[in-house]
Design an enzyme around this catalytic site. Sequence first.
Site, PDB file in Angstrom:
ATOM      1  N   GLU A 525       0.852  -1.200   0.000  1.00 42.38           N
ATOM      2  CA  GLU A 525       0.000   0.000   0.000  1.00 42.38           C
ATOM      3  C   GLU A 525       0.885   1.246   0.000  1.00 42.38           C
ATOM      4  O   GLU A 525       1.815   1.362   0.809  1.00 42.38           O
ATOM      5  CB  GLU A 525      -0.918   0.018   1.217  1.00 42.38           C
ATOM      6  CG  GLU A 525      -1.842   1.234   1.237  1.00 42.38           C
ATOM      7  CD  GLU A 525      -2.759   1.254   2.447  1.00 42.38           C
ATOM      8  OE1 GLU A 525      -3.601   2.173   2.542  1.00 42.38           O
ATOM      9  OE2 GLU A 525      -2.641   0.367   3.319  1.00 42.38           O
ATOM     10  N   ASN A 584      -4.535   4.944  -2.459  1.00 45.68           N
ATOM     11  CA  ASN A 584      -5.783   5.459  -1.892  1.00 45.68           C
ATOM     12  C   ASN A 584      -6.292   6.633  -2.717  1.00 45.68           C
ATOM     13  O   ASN A 584      -5.526   7.555  -3.062  1.00 45.68           O
ATOM     14  CB  ASN A 584      -5.560   5.916  -0.451  1.00 45.68           C
ATOM     15  CG  ASN A 584      -5.295   4.757   0.484  1.00 45.68           C
ATOM     16  OD1 ASN A 584      -6.214   4.082   0.941  1.00 45.68           O
ATOM     17  ND2 ASN A 584      -4.013   4.509   0.769  1.00 45.68           N
ATOM     18  N   GLU A 616      -7.748   2.001  -3.834  1.00 44.45           N
ATOM     19  CA  GLU A 616      -8.522   1.756  -2.623  1.00 44.45           C
ATOM     20  C   GLU A 616      -9.458   2.945  -2.377  1.00 44.45           C
ATOM     21  O   GLU A 616      -9.001   4.099  -2.296  1.00 44.45           O
ATOM     22  CB  GLU A 616      -7.601   1.566  -1.415  1.00 44.45           C
ATOM     23  CG  GLU A 616      -6.796   0.277  -1.461  1.00 44.45           C
ATOM     24  CD  GLU A 616      -6.034   0.042  -0.170  1.00 44.45           C
ATOM     25  OE1 GLU A 616      -6.115   0.926   0.722  1.00 44.45           O
ATOM     26  OE2 GLU A 616      -5.369  -0.992  -0.037  1.00 44.45           O
ATOM     27  N   ASP A 646     -11.577   0.142   1.199  1.00 45.86           N
ATOM     28  CA  ASP A 646     -10.739   0.306   2.387  1.00 45.86           C
ATOM     29  C   ASP A 646     -11.623   0.583   3.599  1.00 45.86           C
ATOM     30  O   ASP A 646     -12.723   1.152   3.485  1.00 45.86           O
ATOM     31  CB  ASP A 646      -9.776   1.479   2.157  1.00 45.86           C
ATOM     32  CG  ASP A 646      -8.652   1.503   3.173  1.00 45.86           C
ATOM     33  OD1 ASP A 646      -8.491   0.505   3.891  1.00 45.86           O
ATOM     34  OD2 ASP A 646      -7.951   2.526   3.241  1.00 45.86           O
ATOM     35  N   GLU A 702      -6.076  -5.603   7.702  1.00 42.04           N
ATOM     36  CA  GLU A 702      -5.005  -4.632   7.953  1.00 42.04           C
ATOM     37  C   GLU A 702      -4.914  -4.335   9.451  1.00 42.04           C
ATOM     38  O   GLU A 702      -5.872  -4.524  10.211  1.00 42.04           O
ATOM     39  CB  GLU A 702      -5.261  -3.340   7.169  1.00 42.04           C
ATOM     40  CG  GLU A 702      -6.510  -2.580   7.578  1.00 42.04           C
ATOM     41  CD  GLU A 702      -6.651  -1.253   6.839  1.00 42.04           C
ATOM     42  OE1 GLU A 702      -5.632  -0.776   6.309  1.00 42.04           O
ATOM     43  OE2 GLU A 702      -7.769  -0.707   6.811  1.00 42.04           O
TER      44      GLU A 702
END
Length: 752
Positions: A525, A584, A616, A646, A702
């Site tokens: 990520e 993201n 995400e 997410d 996560e």
Amino acid sequence: MLSFIFTAPSVSAVLDGLVGCAWLVLWRVRRAERHALLLGTGSLLLAVLGGLSMPVAPHWLELARRVAATFLVGSSLAALWLACPALLGRTVRAAIWPAWAVAALLPIPIVNLLGGEAAVTRAILLMLGLGFLLAGGLLWRHRRDSRAAGAVFALRGVLLCAFGCGTGDVSRLDLLYLLDLPLQIGLLSILIGSTIAALSLRLLMASRQIEAMFAHSLQGVLIHREMHVLYANRAFLQMFGFEDLAHFHANGGLAALSDSAAPIDWMRPGKDGSSWSGFLNGTDNLRVPVRALATSISWGGTRASQWVLDNETERLRVEERAEKSLLRDPLTGLSNRKGFTLRLDELEQEATLILIDILRFKAINDVYGHSGADMLLASLGQRLCRLAGGRADIARLHGNTFAMLLRHGEGRSRQRFLDRLAAACRAPFIIATHTVNIDAAIACAHYPSDAATPDILLLHAELALFAAKDQGGGPCLQFDAERHKTHRREFSLEHAMRRGLSQDEFFVVYQPQVAADSRDIVAAEALVRWRREGGEVVSPGEFIPVAEQTGLVVPLGLVVLEKVCRQLRDWLEAGLQAPRIAVNISVVQILQPGFVETVRERVARFSVPPALIEFEVTETANTDLIEDMSGQLARLVEDGHKIAIDDFGTGYSSLKYLMALPISSIKLDQAFVQALMSPDAVAIARAVLTMGHSLGHTMIAEGVETEQQAGFLRGLGYDIMQGFLYYRPQSGEELQRRLPWWTTRDQSSDAS
């Protein structure tokens, strides 16, 4: 030579010169009397030639003197005739000059040829005598103001004719000079007196002209010499309440006009062309605003100072009304923001500043129109005035926002007032025939506890009002210093972020994601970090919310995407097996016009396979926007990108996300991972896993930090793990050392 100077002819010549000068001065004073100019010029010429007629003078000089004397008589008569329009017509007067010149000059050579020098002398005396007689008669008849001079002219003419009839003896000429001297002196005295009288009359007429010119002037006019008043018109006297000039002097005169020395100094001579503005004193403690201009004029033959004064009372009154209108709101009659700010600047005692804002005012405008909204504003202003009862200054700052400055000294009474204010705002209003209820946001700040200056007080009250509007109204919200510090920090961060974006202060770190069973790195990520100038590192939890509130998340997201694409290209060019990178993106970015095109341009520029970039989407977005988001994300999926949700389980409607968006992965929010010891959290984690697998999605957990959490999630069946247990966020160079190299078989299979 000395004996000649004191002879009768010499004295006569001097007197003739003085008479000539007197004639010229009289002409200078009274320009209309053209005969005075000619008689003066002739007398001066006769005096010059008479002074040159010494006993030893040559014959030609004596002849020139006699010719000049003859011409003087002719010019005198011609001048007198020209000055008497009633005696001769214009045509006859025009012919006088050449006719008399011939008549005056021809007898001289004729008498010289026939009779010698004695005959010439007699002829000159007779001609002079006849000329003086005629001039005296004309002056007596046609110039009443010159009758005395005419009488002297006539006596001189009789005397000259008497001596011219039988003289031939020089001694008799001396007697003639002696007898003529008193007449010359008398004529000189008369001319001097006439000149003085004419000059006095001229000065008097000039003064009267000035008085007549200013008598009906609307401006005040005062003339003085060395602070002694010579004249003041009626407008000046009325301006300061004086009946006349005597009344003005009785009240102190110029010295009493002002209490200070400044205007008095300005009034003194030598201020020509200067102006002064201020207040001067009048009768009965009257203070008059004036604007004055000083000039220098001639008064009575000497210089004097003149003031011209304008009464500024009406102008100041108009300006005051205009200024008051600028400080008032025309709709409610209350003070406007400018007027209220001026009142705030005068604040010296303890007070509370209250702001009231009508919520959803646009809806009232839409339903009842501008006239209805104006009626509501006016009604609220009247209600606030009744509530305050003179205890507060009230203003309409702008639009639908009102302000009240409440002076007080007791906290309990202040709170009661705020409660009554909230109740008054909730009470219904009448708009035309309709009953309307409104919601109002009310906020306040106290002086001096919340602010040291009026400007800061207004700022703090407005900040509290913003917070009250965000809460949707309710009771009065007081200014909170801690909240203000947060706002200031966010504002400072916003400007620092703009600067940081322009100077490339943001960088990307990568937190690897591992397979649950093998712990091999399968993805990472991308996390954005900010190192400010000077080395300070700002926490993402601090600047990310500011970026989302201010819209800076859009350029920040592009920076992250570009850095990720560049890093993937570098890994691929180095022969490494680059993992899939999760980037993201916010709802604001997705709905930005041209977002998909921008992603395509960045990916193409760096020649990165779209499958290596996963986006995400935070699941906290409003479900009303899901339909618009779905179309944009579908286009990205068509290009080969993958979509993940997410922070799943914390948003508005998780199930709707699963149904509407083209997702391939679900990330369980770390809050559930951290609470796995709770039965509820375990149940949610198991339910999410079951639902995700049944839909064919990859399940990611996560925030895994312990082996116990990892073993439990692996036992549940989660596919990918991410957390500090495995890897912390690291730079691209650090992650590169953990990536495997491509083998020949890998490259061929990738190509296929």
